[in-house]
Design an enzyme around this catalytic site. Sequence first.
Site, PDB file in Angstrom:
ATOM      1  N   ALA A  82       0.844  -1.194   0.000  1.00 25.92           N
ATOM      2  CA  ALA A  82       0.000   0.000   0.000  1.00 25.92           C
ATOM      3  C   ALA A  82       0.876   1.240   0.000  1.00 25.92           C
ATOM      4  CB  ALA A  82      -0.920   0.009   1.228  1.00 25.92           C
ATOM      5  N   ALA A 104      19.971   1.538  11.253  1.00 25.47           N
ATOM      6  CA  ALA A 104      19.554   0.838  10.021  1.00 25.47           C
ATOM      7  C   ALA A 104      19.871  -0.649  10.127  1.00 25.47           C
ATOM      8  CB  ALA A 104      20.211   1.465   8.790  1.00 25.47           C
ATOM      9  N   GLY A 119      21.359  12.617  -1.042  1.00 20.00           N
ATOM     10  CA  GLY A 119      20.360  11.763  -0.401  1.00 20.00           C
ATOM     11  C   GLY A 119      20.723  11.372   1.025  1.00 20.00           C
ATOM     12  N   LYS A 131      15.876   8.152  18.510  1.00 18.42           N
ATOM     13  CA  LYS A 131      16.726   6.953  18.494  1.00 18.42           C
ATOM     14  C   LYS A 131      17.294   6.672  19.883  1.00 18.42           C
ATOM     15  CE  LYS A 131      18.069   7.290  13.618  1.00 18.42           C
ATOM     16  NZ  LYS A 131      19.095   7.811  12.688  1.00 18.42           N
TER      17      LYS A 131
END
Lengths: 366, 366
Positions: free
Chosen positions: B55, B160, B213, B231
């Site tokens: 979605a 990550a 980026g 975090k």
Amino acid sequence: MTTAPFRHPAAPVSGAPLAQPSLDVFVFGTGHVGGALLRQIAGLSRAPVRVVGAATTRGHVYRASGVTPEALAALVAESAPPDLSRLVPALVRHPRPLAVVDATGSLEVSGIYEDLLASGVSVVTPSKLACAGPQARFYRLRDLGASGPAHFGYETTVGAGLPVIRTLQTLTATGDRVRSIRAALSGTLTFLFGEVERGIALSDAVATAVARGYAEPDPRDDLSGEDIVRKALILARAARLHAERAEVRTVGLVSDAVRTASPEDLPDALRAEGQAWSERACAAAARGERVRYVATITADAGRAQIDVRPLAVPAASPFGMLGGTDNLIEITTDRYAASPLRIMGPGAGPDVTAAGVLSELLAIAA
Amino acid sequence: MTTAPFRHPAAPVSGAPLAQPSLDVFVFGTGHVGGALLRQIAGLSRAPVRVVGAATTRGHVYRASGVTPEALAALVAESAPPDLSRLVPALVRHPRPLAVVDATGSLEVSGIYEDLLASGVSVVTPSKLACAGPQARFYRLRDLGASGPAHFGYETTVGAGLPVIRTLQTLTATGDRVRSIRAALSGTLTFLFGEVERGIALSDAVATAVARGYAEPDPRDDLSGEDIVRKALILARAARLHAERAEVRTVGLVSDAVRTASPEDLPDALRAEGQAWSERACAAAARGERVRYVATITADAGRAQIDVRPLAVPAASPFGMLGGTDNLIEITTDRYAASPLRIMGPGAGPDVTAAGVLSELLAIAA
């Protein structure tokens, strides 16, 4: 349905009901690591694992209904050394999920892993003997631990409690490919290099390392470099690279005179060797470098090129800054290419090694 | 019987028969991370996971029998945006084990985790919204993911793909106690500090970070420091310490003028701010130090004291040497007391984040 490794296997924070321990554990070796493991299991508030026995070279006990930590030592002391040809069949018939921990350096004990795994008994071990032997044997153990109800855990063979093996497994399982690994894999050698850099003679540094328990009682086991070669082989294999002992290139850390010295002659041999270490450390320092014993693993079409040697590294680099008894493992992959994934920290010690073993047991129990 | 996280969940090395995928996956968000995840799943040779839908804000598809990666984008593009009040009940009724991945930054999507988990659907997310909110909510999610058939995976919210959360969980599960954590948790800020140290103006460095980026499209999200505070809260909670947002002490990275600047005014505001950054970097360099934005978490009777601020660190230290977009997490515990356990490496990027999500899915599937 199974359990993700990303949550606590032990000690749920909510008021979950106390469950029956879901994994029984038999421990070979109750020395530094085995003893610490038994204490850590006893210390867990709601342990999902239960000890059902232990064996040493002096005695053994196995009780399918469980043994309390308090009773264990006395029961082992009262009994005869184990006869593996009788004990293994008994363990295989254990009525509940069972894991065997090998906290010995025994070739004989490492020889029973295959039978145990093939019979559905999990094996968790910090011993490098089975994993660093012929690659075909490692593959058999890994396959047995990956395809049946049993699990084969060897996380603590490299870096003790540092999350090295499972990080390599996670990377490769998700489709990443290891390009190279650079690693300082001996806390003892990190310590010795640090002392020599400070101007301490090698022979004195070795004596200190033995006294503090950093080095093996016979320091030739550390100084031969064989321990590092074994760890490098295991790292390469965990990274899914083919690696056999005979193909490893090593540049010795000490001369044959040290490697073959008798315990009585070792101090003299070390004194002779020490001068060369000190000179090498001074020359490196003058260039802004330090000497470290580094294992370099390079992927080459599915095979590992392994090179283990003393290497001059910049003082202001992660390798150059290693102190204490730290290990450093630097992993470069297709995804971690611009900058490697690094894991650094104490790579030896009974408590952290036992904790690594325990975390593998908890994951099996979950 | 369950599977240890210490072996490959995917791609057995032996000739094991091809098994039916054991976990179905529905992905919210098909942008950077979601897109990389779908590519990685498609790239696995014997994926134990299968995609049953996705979605976005523009459309959605859900097919209980599975959707091929090739068909997915077109099916999403052809359909209407999802109505969560209808989609969630459908997902809950999914006939096989299901995991929902939230690769959006959507508050609405983070709001469905509890219903999904309570209904036996696993949730894996790199989004910090749910984990960094009120602690009670994080506890509910963690408990739901620890006590039923569903799992809650949040490994990729910090660092990550770096193995940070599961390392903290492993340490605490085996009875170790976290004393403190020091961490550089923003790849963007590591990059900006590096550039300013090299004499680049802050405003130019920010422009480079956006172009490459590294920074969010709106760099104020990075410069506000709020991302780091979130975090730090998640790290503290993963270390089993109580931590609420209101108790975090922060020393801002930029002034209110930058934080509240409109996109048009931001370059001017950054130019004004940049001079102070450059002066601070020069002064630190003159002392052999570097400036890093460091989160310090200190355990205090089960609570976390969290302090987030620019800190001068020795240039020749792991924090001082950070380069590129690296993160560094330094964990001191009862067992890792003399020298901390350190994990270091790129802490951002679609590929490594997606790989972290995938490894959590594979662990659930195993």
